[in-house]
Design a protein around this motif. Structure first.
Motif, PDB file in Angstrom:
ATOM      1  N   ILE A  33       0.879  -1.168   0.000  1.00 47.96           N
ATOM      2  CA  ILE A  33       0.000   0.000   0.000  1.00 47.96           C
ATOM      3  C   ILE A  33       0.915   1.215   0.000  1.00 47.96           C
ATOM      4  O   ILE A  33       1.683   1.428   0.952  1.00 47.96           O
ATOM      5  CB  ILE A  33      -0.902   0.004   1.242  1.00 47.96           C
ATOM      6  N   LEU A  34       0.856   2.017  -1.045  1.00 45.38           N
ATOM      7  CA  LEU A  34       1.868   3.044  -1.257  1.00 45.38           C
ATOM      8  C   LEU A  34       1.394   4.465  -0.987  1.00 45.38           C
ATOM      9  O   LEU A  34       0.286   4.851  -1.355  1.00 45.38           O
ATOM     10  CB  LEU A  34       2.382   2.986  -2.697  1.00 45.38           C
ATOM     11  N   ALA A  35       2.286   5.236  -0.371  1.00 43.42           N
ATOM     12  CA  ALA A  35       2.161   6.684  -0.285  1.00 43.42           C
ATOM     13  C   ALA A  35       3.432   7.238  -0.903  1.00 43.42           C
ATOM     14  O   ALA A  35       4.518   7.064  -0.352  1.00 43.42           O
ATOM     15  CB  ALA A  35       2.020   7.133   1.161  1.00 43.42           C
ATOM     16  N   ILE A  36       3.311   7.842  -2.082  1.00 45.26           N
ATOM     17  CA  ILE A  36       4.506   8.311  -2.776  1.00 45.26           C
ATOM     18  C   ILE A  36       4.505   9.831  -2.850  1.00 45.26           C
ATOM     19  O   ILE A  36       3.454  10.475  -2.872  1.00 45.26           O
ATOM     20  CB  ILE A  36       4.636   7.694  -4.185  1.00 45.26           C
ATOM     21  N   ALA A  37       5.713  10.391  -2.877  1.00 40.86           N
ATOM     22  CA  ALA A  37       5.843  11.844  -2.865  1.00 40.86           C
ATOM     23  C   ALA A  37       6.986  12.289  -3.758  1.00 40.86           C
ATOM     24  O   ALA A  37       7.960  11.554  -3.967  1.00 40.86           O
ATOM     25  CB  ALA A  37       6.078  12.339  -1.440  1.00 40.86           C
ATOM     26  N   GLU A  50      -0.414   5.703 -13.482  1.00 40.36           N
ATOM     27  CA  GLU A  50       0.081   4.424 -13.999  1.00 40.36           C
ATOM     28  C   GLU A  50      -0.107   3.309 -12.977  1.00 40.36           C
ATOM     29  O   GLU A  50      -0.537   2.201 -13.325  1.00 40.36           O
ATOM     30  CB  GLU A  50       1.559   4.549 -14.366  1.00 40.36           C
ATOM     31  N   LEU A  51       0.215   3.602 -11.731  1.00 44.05           N
ATOM     32  CA  LEU A  51       0.116   2.584 -10.693  1.00 44.05           C
ATOM     33  C   LEU A  51      -1.342   2.213 -10.411  1.00 44.05           C
ATOM     34  O   LEU A  51      -1.677   1.040 -10.247  1.00 44.05           O
ATOM     35  CB  LEU A  51       0.800   3.066  -9.413  1.00 44.05           C
ATOM     36  N   VAL A  57      -2.844   0.208  -4.837  1.00 39.29           N
ATOM     37  CA  VAL A  57      -3.416   1.137  -3.865  1.00 39.29           C
ATOM     38  C   VAL A  57      -2.345   2.187  -3.590  1.00 39.29           C
ATOM     39  O   VAL A  57      -1.311   1.893  -2.977  1.00 39.29           O
ATOM     40  CB  VAL A  57      -3.811   0.417  -2.563  1.00 39.29           C
ATOM     41  N   VAL A  58      -2.550   3.421  -4.053  1.00 40.70           N
ATOM     42  CA  VAL A  58      -1.498   4.432  -3.975  1.00 40.70           C
ATOM     43  C   VAL A  58      -2.083   5.828  -3.852  1.00 40.70           C
ATOM     44  O   VAL A  58      -3.120   6.138  -4.438  1.00 40.70           O
ATOM     45  CB  VAL A  58      -0.581   4.352  -5.225  1.00 40.70           C
TER      46      VAL A  58
END
Length: 253
Positions: A33-37, A50-51, A57-58
């Motif tokens: 489960i991603l939180a990207i910055a 894209e993800l 789940v992002v």
């Protein structure tokens, strides 16, 4: 060896391009489960799209890692939303335009300060804020082979990456008793937009020349670094902390 990341809540900075992007994609493929910055909002939006289209789940957040308050708010939001934070890959980093050109005596102070603010203080902010109330299983910081050696006309980047190595080892000593592992990756010459941007006639840097003296005689791929990051984030590396893992095709051998 376990590489299971399914259901793990993981935060990734610098996720809009290069190694960060490859890492986010690989983590998503493995069920995290991603939180990207990233500071580049447009590029970040593309990665998030894209993800999500692949079923991941992002969430994406435009973030300047130099801003300690914003980093704290980001991590707090992750924990409130997902209930926890299992791992963090602190991969945001920069190389300044004077790299490969300016000697220490001529290096612009504003650029030196900017590089250390992003590469070193940014990771400090993520380490400090990430530990507040959370019990992360694993933290991975972005160092470099430049964190182990000196490089002429590259004082700011080299200094920043030496600092990342020191922060990583110090944090590992502090966090070991809490069950939190802290490691770093040290990429060599990887085929990313940042590295490609260094290869110009006016800089004292030549990618082909550098690659020619490496045992594997080629550029690394972002995915090859991402594999190491994913391993360090998973339970398969459960007894690994305070280490710096080179991913450099044998350059430092």
């Amino acid at each position: 060896m376990s590489t299971n990341l399914k259901g793990k809540a993981i935060a990734v900075t610098g996720a809009a391009s290069g190694i960060g992007r490859a890492t986010a994609k690989m983590l998503a493929e493995r069920g995290a489960i991603l939180a990207i910055a990233d500071l580049n909002g447009e590029a970040l939006e593309t990665v998030v799209s894209e993800l999500k289209s692949s079923g991941a789940v992002v969430t994406g957040t435009v973030l300047d890692v130099r801003d300690a308050k914003k980093v704290e708010e980001w991590i707090t939001d992750i924990v409130e939303r997902d209930g926890r934070l299992d791992g963090a890959a602190n991969l945001a980093g920069v190389i300044g335009p004077s790299t490969g050109i300016s000697l220490i005596e001529d290096y612009p102070y504003s650029e030196f300060e900017f590089i250390l603010d992003v590469n070193m203080k940014g990771i400090f902010n993520c380490l400090q804020r990430g530990g507040e109330g959370q019990k992360l299983a694993s933290i991975v910081n972005m160092a470099s082979v430049a964190g182990a050696i000196g490089m002429a006309r590259n004082c700011a980047y080299v200094a920043s990456k030496h600092a990342v190595v020191g922060l990583t080892k110090s944090a590992a000593k502090e966090c070991g008793g809490c069950g939190v592992r802290v490691n770093a990756i040290a990429p060599g010459v990887i085929d990313t937009p940042m590295v490609r941007g260094l290869d110009t006639e006016i800089k004292d840097i030549n990618i082909e020349r550098t690659v020619s003296v490496m045992p594997m005689n080629r550029l690394g791929k972002p995915e090859e670094v991402a594999e190491v990051v994913c391993w360090l984030l998973c339970e398969g590396s459960s007894f690994v902390t305070g280490s710096v893992h080179t991913v450099d095709g044998g350059w430092m051998a």
